[in-house]
Design an enzyme around this catalytic site. Structure first.
Site, PDB file in Angstrom:
ATOM      1  N   HIS A  60       3.469  65.655 108.783  1.00 38.85           N
ATOM      2  CA  HIS A  60       3.657  67.016 108.264  1.00 38.85           C
ATOM      3  C   HIS A  60       3.072  68.035 109.245  1.00 38.85           C
ATOM      4  O   HIS A  60       3.780  68.598 110.067  1.00 38.85           O
ATOM      5  CB  HIS A  60       3.006  67.095 106.878  1.00 38.85           C
ATOM      6  CG  HIS A  60       3.318  68.320 106.095  1.00 38.85           C
ATOM      7  ND1 HIS A  60       4.156  69.303 106.525  1.00 38.85           N
ATOM      8  CD2 HIS A  60       2.888  68.729 104.860  1.00 38.85           C
ATOM      9  CE1 HIS A  60       4.240  70.265 105.608  1.00 38.85           C
ATOM     10  NE2 HIS A  60       3.471  69.931 104.588  1.00 38.85           N
ATOM     11  N   HIS A  69      14.447  68.097 114.314  1.00 36.23           N
ATOM     12  CA  HIS A  69      13.905  68.547 113.025  1.00 36.23           C
ATOM     13  C   HIS A  69      14.702  67.909 111.901  1.00 36.23           C
ATOM     14  O   HIS A  69      15.920  67.769 111.995  1.00 36.23           O
ATOM     15  CB  HIS A  69      13.986  70.079 112.915  1.00 36.23           C
ATOM     16  CG  HIS A  69      13.102  70.631 111.829  1.00 36.23           C
ATOM     17  ND1 HIS A  69      13.464  70.624 110.511  1.00 36.23           N
ATOM     18  CD2 HIS A  69      11.863  71.175 111.888  1.00 36.23           C
ATOM     19  CE1 HIS A  69      12.487  71.158 109.789  1.00 36.23           C
ATOM     20  NE2 HIS A  69      11.499  71.495 110.592  1.00 36.23           N
ATOM     21  N   ASP A  93       6.998  73.437 116.562  1.00 38.43           N
ATOM     22  CA  ASP A  93       5.723  72.824 116.949  1.00 38.43           C
ATOM     23  C   ASP A  93       5.576  72.696 118.459  1.00 38.43           C
ATOM     24  O   ASP A  93       4.476  72.716 118.986  1.00 38.43           O
ATOM     25  CB  ASP A  93       5.589  71.433 116.323  1.00 38.43           C
ATOM     26  CG  ASP A  93       5.471  71.533 114.833  1.00 38.43           C
ATOM     27  OD1 ASP A  93       4.571  72.235 114.374  1.00 38.43           O
ATOM     28  OD2 ASP A  93       6.285  70.929 114.130  1.00 38.43           O
TER      29      ASP A  93
HETATM   30  N1  ACO Z   1      13.236  62.089 120.879  1.00 36.39           N
HETATM   31  C1  ACO Z   1      14.241  61.236 121.189  1.00 36.39           C
HETATM   32  N2  ACO Z   1      15.225  60.899 120.344  1.00 36.39           N
HETATM   33  C2  ACO Z   1      15.183  61.428 119.112  1.00 36.39           C
HETATM   34  C3  ACO Z   1      14.162  62.320 118.727  1.00 36.39           C
HETATM   35  C4  ACO Z   1      13.175  62.655 119.663  1.00 36.39           C
HETATM   36  N3  ACO Z   1      12.187  63.502 119.343  1.00 36.39           N
HETATM   37  N4  ACO Z   1      14.384  62.707 117.442  1.00 36.39           N
HETATM   38  C5  ACO Z   1      15.489  62.090 117.036  1.00 36.39           C
HETATM   39  N5  ACO Z   1      15.989  61.305 118.046  1.00 36.39           N
HETATM   40  C6  ACO Z   1      17.237  60.537 118.027  1.00 36.39           C
HETATM   41  C7  ACO Z   1      17.118  59.286 117.167  1.00 36.39           C
HETATM   42  O1  ACO Z   1      16.717  58.182 117.932  1.00 36.39           O
HETATM   43  C8  ACO Z   1      18.532  59.154 116.655  1.00 36.39           C
HETATM   44  O2  ACO Z   1      19.315  58.631 117.698  1.00 36.39           O
HETATM   45  P1  ACO Z   1      20.619  57.685 117.343  1.00 36.39           P
HETATM   46  O3  ACO Z   1      21.539  58.561 116.552  1.00 36.39           O
HETATM   47  O4  ACO Z   1      21.162  57.287 118.673  1.00 36.39           O
HETATM   48  O5  ACO Z   1      20.075  56.551 116.536  1.00 36.39           O
HETATM   49  C9  ACO Z   1      18.986  60.599 116.439  1.00 36.39           C
HETATM   50  O6  ACO Z   1      18.205  61.374 117.385  1.00 36.39           O
HETATM   51  C10 ACO Z   1      18.752  61.145 115.031  1.00 36.39           C
HETATM   52  O7  ACO Z   1      17.394  60.910 114.699  1.00 36.39           O
HETATM   53  P2  ACO Z   1      16.846  60.759 113.210  1.00 36.39           P
HETATM   54  O8  ACO Z   1      15.586  59.963 113.260  1.00 36.39           O
HETATM   55  O9  ACO Z   1      17.944  60.275 112.312  1.00 36.39           O
HETATM   56  O10 ACO Z   1      16.536  62.246 112.829  1.00 36.39           O
HETATM   57  P3  ACO Z   1      15.622  62.676 111.647  1.00 36.39           P
HETATM   58  O11 ACO Z   1      16.203  63.885 111.066  1.00 36.39           O
HETATM   59  O12 ACO Z   1      15.370  61.541 110.715  1.00 36.39           O
HETATM   60  O13 ACO Z   1      14.224  62.978 112.362  1.00 36.39           O
HETATM   61  C11 ACO Z   1      12.393  64.128 113.241  1.00 36.39           C
HETATM   62  C12 ACO Z   1      13.755  64.268 112.566  1.00 36.39           C
HETATM   63  C13 ACO Z   1      11.474  63.238 112.389  1.00 36.39           C
HETATM   64  C14 ACO Z   1      11.762  65.509 113.351  1.00 36.39           C
HETATM   65  C15 ACO Z   1      12.607  63.512 114.640  1.00 36.39           C
HETATM   66  O14 ACO Z   1      13.479  64.330 115.396  1.00 36.39           O
HETATM   67  C16 ACO Z   1      11.304  63.275 115.392  1.00 36.39           C
HETATM   68  O15 ACO Z   1      10.659  62.253 115.200  1.00 36.39           O
HETATM   69  N6  ACO Z   1      10.883  64.251 116.252  1.00 36.39           N
HETATM   70  C17 ACO Z   1       9.644  64.169 116.974  1.00 36.39           C
HETATM   71  C18 ACO Z   1       8.472  64.562 116.078  1.00 36.39           C
HETATM   72  C19 ACO Z   1       8.389  66.050 115.792  1.00 36.39           C
HETATM   73  O16 ACO Z   1       8.487  66.874 116.689  1.00 36.39           O
HETATM   74  N7  ACO Z   1       8.194  66.374 114.514  1.00 36.39           N
HETATM   75  C20 ACO Z   1       8.039  67.768 114.092  1.00 36.39           C
HETATM   76  C21 ACO Z   1       9.210  68.232 113.317  1.00 36.39           C
HETATM   77  S1  ACO Z   1       9.058  69.960 112.981  1.00 36.39           S
HETATM   78  C22 ACO Z   1       8.066  70.090 111.629  1.00 36.39           C
HETATM   79  O17 ACO Z   1       7.799  69.155 110.948  1.00 36.39           O
HETATM   80  C23 ACO Z   1       7.494  71.455 111.288  1.00 36.39           C
END
Ligand code: ACO
Length: 425
Positions: free
Chosen positions: A266, A307, A365
């Site tokens: 979070h 996100h 972030d």
């Molecule tokens: N780096 C590389 N690849 C990524 C990233 C990333 N940061 N985020 C998503 N992907 C890829 C996944 O591997 C997936 O690839 P695929 O389709 O080939 O399997 C695709 O993008 C979709 O990813 P999901 O996990 O389905 O996306 P989800 O919506 O579940 O996740 C999240 C969103 C958790 C924010 C993710 O992008 C992540 O982990 N980011 C890094 C952590 C981060 O910055 N979090 C802060 C979010 S902002 C906030 O909370 C205020």
């Protein structure tokens, strides 16, 4: 309520259950499942992916369209034309204040910025290396011990006073916690300073010198607070509502919200951005980390990219990017190796097909982590800054719930344990 109905039939039964469909001002329709329990069934939705836990008039998000509205006003317009305290007023009261009301609200906040001396004694009981979030949870909860006379949650005046106290004292508490951690004397607030100036003064000022706060940094901090002020029914806000639904006092409720925010899924992402930039360490290693992020067999992800809700763009990151440029230029640190790595990563993410196809742009972030680092705020304080900014959102949701009829939050469960059995004798 609309005339639309949803019909549910259970396998093996002739009965059709008709459920009302509720329409919001904007956004998707919502099937009202409240009557299902009287038919002997519950819905199952861990993580609330398909469930509206409440009705609310405070904030609206459309993640696909990149929209974030507070009381109807787009976040980018608030960031451009409003300020943090005015946005607090808007969240709490539903309308923007006129000039006189804005002044009165600002003055009221300023009258409550000081923190009781006994809270400082409590702070002194913590080790200097205690995590700032652990201390903030404790000090916020402890405020309830000071205000026995105004803890009637059914009294709108008491709720207003709690909202003012929490918004006013949060920067003082945050700065006290930081000063304690580095062994410097705690700084008192100065009421001639703005909210953001005061925070920076209490963080970085020393008693031997008068206040000396950069207007660019104060503006950046004000915008960071504003952009974090509310985000609808996220985990910490839902925690505050759930705690509040028991009639718990506001300081306990906000303390529980801070506890939920502390989790890395979070509030911890901006801290993770800085950890990642430090781990990359040198521009020559960026390609290696980009390859790791793209590798399906490697769990590594680029922190600060992507996100869960905003799938096109996060309206807050556009604002934050501009502020980030201004802060780095003002401090003359654009060429600091860490920030050069950040800029290269940002460029790659905006140009590389992997990131473009998956809509993985730098999120709020990413930029807030860089700005806070440039200002000199230690990473362990990043989530405290988030909590400070989010306080008006939490308290507005708490107040909204208590202003109308509400029920204690009490989810049910799908039981998959042992059926009844006898104790072996
Ligand atoms: N780096 C590389 N690849 C990524 C990233 C990333 N940061 N985020 C998503 N992907 C890829 C996944 O591997 C997936 O690839 P695929 O389709 O080939 O399997 C695709 O993008 C979709 O990813 P999901 O996990 O389905 O996306 P989800 O919506 O579940 O996740 C999240 C969103 C958790 C924010 C993710 O992008 C992540 O982990 N980011 C890094 C952590 C981060 O910055 N979090 C802060 C979010 S902002 C906030 O909370 C205020």
């Amino acid at each position: 309520m609309s005339d639309k109905k949803a019909r549910v039939s259970l396998a093996g039964s002739q009965d059709v259950i008709e459920l009302p469909v509720l329409e919001g001002t904007i956004g998707p329709d919502v099937i009202d499942v409240r009557s299902l329990v009287s038919k002997g069934v519950f819905t199952y939705d861990p993580g609330f992916m398909s469930t509206a836990s409440t009705e609310s008039s405070i904030t609206y998000i459309d993640g696909d369209a990149g929209v974030l509205l507070h009381r109807g006003y787009p976040i980018d317009q608030l960031a451009d034309h409003s300020d943090y305290l005015e946005t607090c007023y808007l969240l709490l009261k539903g309308e923007l204040p006129d000039a006189a009301n804005k002044q009165a609200f600002t003055d009221e906040i300023k009258r409550h910025t000081m923190v009781d001396a006994q809270i400082a004694q409590l702070l002194n009981g913590f080790q200097r290396n205690a995590h700032p979030m652990a201390v903030l949870i404790s000090l916020t909860g402890a405020l309830a011990a000071l205000y026995h006379d105004s803890l009637d949650v059914d009294d709108a005046e008491h709720r207003h006073l709690a909202a003012i106290r929490l918004i006013a004292k949060m920067p003082t508490l945050a700065a006290m916690i930081y000063k304690h951690s580095i062994g410097q004397p705690v700084m008192s607030p100065i009421n001639s300073l703005t909210y953001a100036e005061n925070f920076l003064h209490m963080m970085f000022g020393v008693p031997a010198e008068g206040p000396n706060v950069s207007s660019v940094l104060a503006k950046a901090v004000d915008v960071i607070f504003l952009l974090h002020a509310d985000h609808e029914q996220n985990a910490s806000t839902s925690t505050v509502r759930l705690a509040g639904s028991t009639g718990a006092n506001p300081y306990a409720c906000i303390s529980s919200g801070i506890a939920a925010l502390w989790g890395p899924a979070h509030g911890g992402a901006n801290e993770a951005v800085l950890k990642m930039l430090n781990e990359i360490g040198d521009e020559s290693r960026i390609e290696e980390f980009i390859a790791k992020a793209k590798d399906k067999d490697d769990p590594f992800r680029l922190m600060g990219f992507g996100h869960r809700v905003y799938k096109n763009f996060d309206p807050r990151s556009k604002v934050m990017r501009k502020i980030c440029d201004e802060v780095l230029a003002d401090l003359g640190v654009e060429n600091d190796p860490l920030f050069r790595i950040a800029r290269r990563l940002e460029k790659i993410a905006l140009e590389d097909q992997y990131f473009i196809e998956r809509k993985l742009y730098p999120n709020v972030d990413f930029y807030s982590g860089i700005i806070l680092k440039a200002i000199g705020i230690p990473t362990s304080m990043f989530t405290v800054i988030f909590a400070l900014g989010r306080t008006p959102g939490w308290i507005s949701h708490w107040n909204e719930m208590l202003s109308g009829p509400y029920k204690i939050g009490r989810p049910r469960q799908l039981y998959r344990g042992s059926p009844k059995r006898d104790y072996p004798v």
